[in-house]
Design an enzyme around this catalytic site. Sequence first.
Site, short mmCIF file in Angstrom:
data_model
loop_
_atom_site.label_atom_id
_atom_site.label_comp_id
_atom_site.label_asym_id
_atom_site.label_seq_id
_atom_site.Cartn_x
_atom_site.Cartn_y
_atom_site.Cartn_z
N LYS A 50 17.38 7.37 8.28
CA LYS A 50 17.40 8.48 7.31
C LYS A 50 16.08 9.21 7.36
O LYS A 50 15.02 8.62 7.17
CB LYS A 50 17.66 7.97 5.89
CG LYS A 50 17.79 9.11 4.87
CD LYS A 50 18.10 8.61 3.49
CE LYS A 50 16.96 8.69 2.55
NZ LYS A 50 16.35 10.02 2.37
N GLU A 57 5.71 0.09 5.76
CA GLU A 57 4.44 0.75 6.13
C GLU A 57 4.16 1.74 5.02
O GLU A 57 4.81 2.78 4.92
CB GLU A 57 4.59 1.43 7.50
CG GLU A 57 3.25 1.70 8.19
CD GLU A 57 2.61 2.98 7.71
OE1 GLU A 57 1.68 2.89 6.86
OE2 GLU A 57 3.02 4.05 8.17
N CYS A 79 -1.45 8.52 6.08
CA CYS A 79 -1.70 7.34 5.25
C CYS A 79 -2.95 6.58 5.67
O CYS A 79 -3.54 5.86 4.87
CB CYS A 79 -0.49 6.41 5.30
SG CYS A 79 0.04 5.96 6.97
N GLU A 106 -3.87 7.19 -3.79
CA GLU A 106 -3.65 7.96 -2.57
C GLU A 106 -3.33 9.41 -2.95
O GLU A 106 -2.42 9.67 -3.73
CB GLU A 106 -2.49 7.37 -1.77
CG GLU A 106 -2.28 8.04 -0.44
CD GLU A 106 -1.23 7.33 0.41
OE1 GLU A 106 -1.44 7.19 1.63
OE2 GLU A 106 -0.19 6.96 -0.16
#
Length: 487
Positions: free
Chosen positions: A185, A260, A294, A390
């Site tokens: 997806k 991840e 990331c 983040e």
Amino acid sequence: MSTQEQAVAVTRRLLIDGQLVETEQTLASLDPATGEVFGYAPEATVAEVDAAVGAARRAFDTTDWSTNHELRARCLNQLYQALRDNVEELRELTISEVGATRALTHGNQLEVPFEIVRYYAGLLEGYEWSEDLGNIEIRGQQHHRWVEKEAAGVVAAIAAYNYPHQLALAKLAPSLAAGCTVVLKGAPDTPLSTLALGEIIAQTDIPAGVVNVLTSSDIEVGKRMTTHPDVDVVTFTGSTPVGREIMAAASATLKKVFLELGGKSAMILLDDADYVKSAQFAAFSVATHAGQGCALTTRVLVPAADHDKVAQMIAGVFAHVTYGDPRDPKTYMGPLISERQRDKVDGIVQRAVAAGATLVAGGEKVDPGFFYKPTLLANVDPDSEIAQEEVFGPVIALIPYTDEDDAVRIANNSIYGLSGGIMSADQERAKAVARRVRTGTFSINGGNYFSADAPFGGYKQSGIGREMGRQGLEEFLELKTFAEVLA
């Protein structure tokens, strides 16, 4: 060409059981450099998930895909060539939908990920699928034992928007090499890029049902993929909060989960570092793809005595970062993916200033499109939101430290552990400090660890497991131990 005509021209289809499928509902994809609709993608429903998982289950259970190593190697090599043959179409699509600069598509946004496919095709050629454990004697009889590696089964793979080709191929290539079948997806912000991979796969000899590709903005679609009883493995790239939800959802059926997730990586500048080069590296790194990476080192740790000097150096580099139309070869930084993401970035920056951080550069939205100026916040409290959360935007938090022990403490003061970096004139000193930082990847004086043969992943809440490298293949394998009585 009008916007609507352009949208029709780039509309693509789902791939389910070897067939390219349209749906009644569509999902709009925006060009983040303009904010205008670029195209439309099919909006998959739970029914399409069930069809795709059913196709993947049949392909795994009733064909020789999981055991035919030669077929898998041949199909991966064929897929690699098909990607190369379609590189220019994929490049233009990636620039328009992802907002990636043209230069990035020659690197990690497009062409570098192709090498992941070729790497796993090559790895299959000499990979050992069994390990002999020798004989043991039990009650006067000899027992021969060995271990075989088998495909884990049906994989539900969910990718993020920031590097759609990298993230898709880092899941597809090793899972296919292992003998798994896949339901992939794509992210709702970049659906056309993922669907383009599906259409290329449909032109190869990869058997029907082995790869299925969906796109949807419906949260129930993702939930169904992660809880479906016929899915054996879930692999997800995205935020840590969503990763936690996926892990909890998959626990009901004890699926193998590979995550991840996010990062808040630190770059440590030791007191003997070349500050000019360090400032350049830190600034240009965080501006790569508008900070939507990331593993980017978004915390920069600097000796307290040199804090203000380094702040001015980084601000000076930011002043030379060109941002704008990603189609222009001279542009270094493109837009953020959406207005929603830009608002999130700006909100964190404004709260940081209100909490006491010094805004040295940037902190501004730029229209049209979803651009945000490269931003430097100095005198940052290592426990504050901007140092802990983040951001996923072109923002550096500059944090002063007192000595090496303090720098290591600050670097490890995070729920994340994805990456990090260090700059020093003394390579051995740098490595000694680097080994004390708890992260899955680390760059010493600008070293680049990112390649198909190197495992990538994180400690702590940056994820579980590793992508790429031999370890990336083994995430999609199960071990079966055999024993036989010798006559």
